[in-house]
Design an enzyme around this catalytic site. Structure first.
Site, short mmCIF file in Angstrom:
data_model
loop_
_atom_site.label_atom_id
_atom_site.label_comp_id
_atom_site.label_asym_id
_atom_site.label_seq_id
_atom_site.Cartn_x
_atom_site.Cartn_y
_atom_site.Cartn_z
N HIS A 167 -28.37 -26.40 -5.53
CA HIS A 167 -29.32 -26.86 -6.46
C HIS A 167 -28.52 -28.00 -7.47
O HIS A 167 -28.81 -27.79 -8.69
CB HIS A 167 -29.90 -25.67 -7.14
CG HIS A 167 -30.73 -25.00 -6.44
ND1 HIS A 167 -31.44 -25.33 -5.35
CD2 HIS A 167 -30.89 -23.72 -6.47
CE1 HIS A 167 -32.02 -24.45 -4.64
NE2 HIS A 167 -31.81 -23.33 -5.41
N HIS A 171 -38.90 -24.82 -7.71
CA HIS A 171 -38.42 -23.53 -7.66
C HIS A 171 -39.10 -22.23 -8.10
O HIS A 171 -38.66 -21.41 -8.47
CB HIS A 171 -36.79 -23.45 -7.95
CG HIS A 171 -36.07 -22.39 -7.15
ND1 HIS A 171 -36.27 -21.00 -7.19
CD2 HIS A 171 -34.95 -22.57 -6.32
CE1 HIS A 171 -35.34 -20.30 -6.31
NE2 HIS A 171 -34.54 -21.27 -5.66
N GLU A 224 -40.04 -23.73 -1.34
CA GLU A 224 -39.47 -25.08 -1.80
C GLU A 224 -39.69 -25.99 -0.69
O GLU A 224 -38.81 -26.04 0.36
CB GLU A 224 -38.08 -24.81 -2.05
CG GLU A 224 -37.84 -23.68 -2.99
CD GLU A 224 -36.49 -22.89 -2.99
OE1 GLU A 224 -35.53 -23.64 -3.10
OE2 GLU A 224 -36.31 -21.75 -2.59
#
Ligand code: BGC
Length: 344
Positions: free
Chosen positions: A102, A171, A308
């Protein structure tokens, strides 16, 4: 708009409430997080179907399981945090064992984004400087949340001044029972994908696009999430449940159906459509109870699920995957919608 709180350096953090009909959504400029989504069940009873915290202070604690965050510059994993672009190698600091996850230890989820109201919603803007977390190019990312009826729409736009890579997604963890009611294992999911990207022991794609047929990854028809999650399957064991990228059927760049979640108990449904080529369905395997959400509820394993929409993980190291490169003069556009419905 209201000021929700302040970061450690005293920056004021706005929070916005969007409502249309029965659905109410809250989003904050801190990490452009989706904070809450209130939706009715089949009897009209409202519940919050997205996990979230009461106070900004909990979002400021890091690391955090990215509850509702916009993740970037590169959502999902990059193997060894390393990739090569135009002959030059870049290193992203590692924050997930031997990989970068991420966007590295200080991703887009940890900044106060600029914000402004737009018709039906809010637009957040973040300028990520050249070299931020090792990524090349000044990247301007714009994330726009709008609510129309039962549909929450997220539009992503980005430009750069040097070639770079990016993968922006949201997310949110959803639980259609309501954020204080049990886990997601008895809910059903359908994923519009014939293939997925199997992973190695560190959850990096092997590069193969494997058929879902005859595996517990086959969600071409609605299946209960918990039904096969503990099967003796090497992939499921590696991830502790579902935590894979599905290769969506449907034309990339145009809106196509990605997934439908349904809760037999409340009757609530969630339909996800996107222009993205993939979706990470993550069943909250690593939630370990160390964070407490609204209503004093501990976020334990499988408390929520993430959908996602994205390009495939580690794409910069897989030339055969759809490209995540962005060049100066180009604009990246991507759209995902989440529609909250009910069945009888
Ligand atoms: C990843 C999980 C990771 C989680 C972090 C998800 O996108 O697929 O492996 O643990 O993010 O909260």
């Amino acid at each position: 708009m209201a000021i929700w709180g302040h970061t450690a350096d005293g920056t004021a953090v706005p929070i916005y409430t969007l409502s249309d009909g029965e659905i109410e959504v809250r989003v904050t400029a801190f990490g452009a997080h989706l904070v809450s989504v209130k939706a009715p069940d089949r009897a009209g009873k409202m519940a919050d179907v997205a996990l979230g915290y009461d106070k900004l202070d909990t979002y400021l604690i890091k690391p955090n399981p990215y509850i509702g965050a916009i993740v970037g510059r590169y959502g999902n994993r990059i193997a060894h945090g390393k990739f090569t672009l135009d002959g030059k190698t870049y290193q992203i600091p590692l924050n997930d064992g031997q990989n970068a996850l991420h966007g590295g230890p200080k991703g887009f989820d940890q900044y106060v984004w600029q914000s402004r109201e737009v018709p039906g919603g809010v637009e957040f803007t973040l300028v990520s400087p050249d070299g931020d977390m090792g990524f090349p190019g000044t990247l301007t990312a714009i994330v726009r949340y709008t609510l129309q009826g039962k549909t929450l729409r997220i539009d992503y736009t980005a430009t750069t001044d040097k070639p770079t890579v990016l993968n922006l997604t949201n997310h949110a963890y959803f639980n259609l029972h309501g954020d204080d009611q049990g886990d997601i294992l008895d809910q059903k999911i359908e994923i519009n994908a014939d293939r997925y990207t199997p992973v190695d022991a560190t959850l990096i794609p092997t590069g193969e696009l494997a058929p879902v047929a005859a595996t517990p990854m086959d969600f071409r028809k609605p299946e209960t999430i918990g039904a096969r999650i503990n099967d003796a399957n090497e992939q499921l064991k590696r991830a502790g449940g579902y935590d894979f990228n599905w290769v969506l059927n449907g034309e990339r760049g145009t809106m196509h159906q990605a997934a439908i979640v349904s809760d037999p108990v409340s009757g609530r449904t969630l339909t996800v459509e996107t222009t993205e080529p993939g979706i990470q369905f993550y069943s909250g395997n690593f939630l370990d109870g160390s964070f407490t959400g609204r209503h004093g509820v501990k976020y334990t394993k499988h408390k929520g699920l993430c959908l996602e929409t994205q390009h495939y993980p580690d794409s910069p190291n897989h030339p055969k995957f759809p490209s995540t490169e962005l060049k100066p003069g180009q604009t990246m556009h991507s759209t995902t919608t989440f529609t909250f419905g009910v069945t009888k």
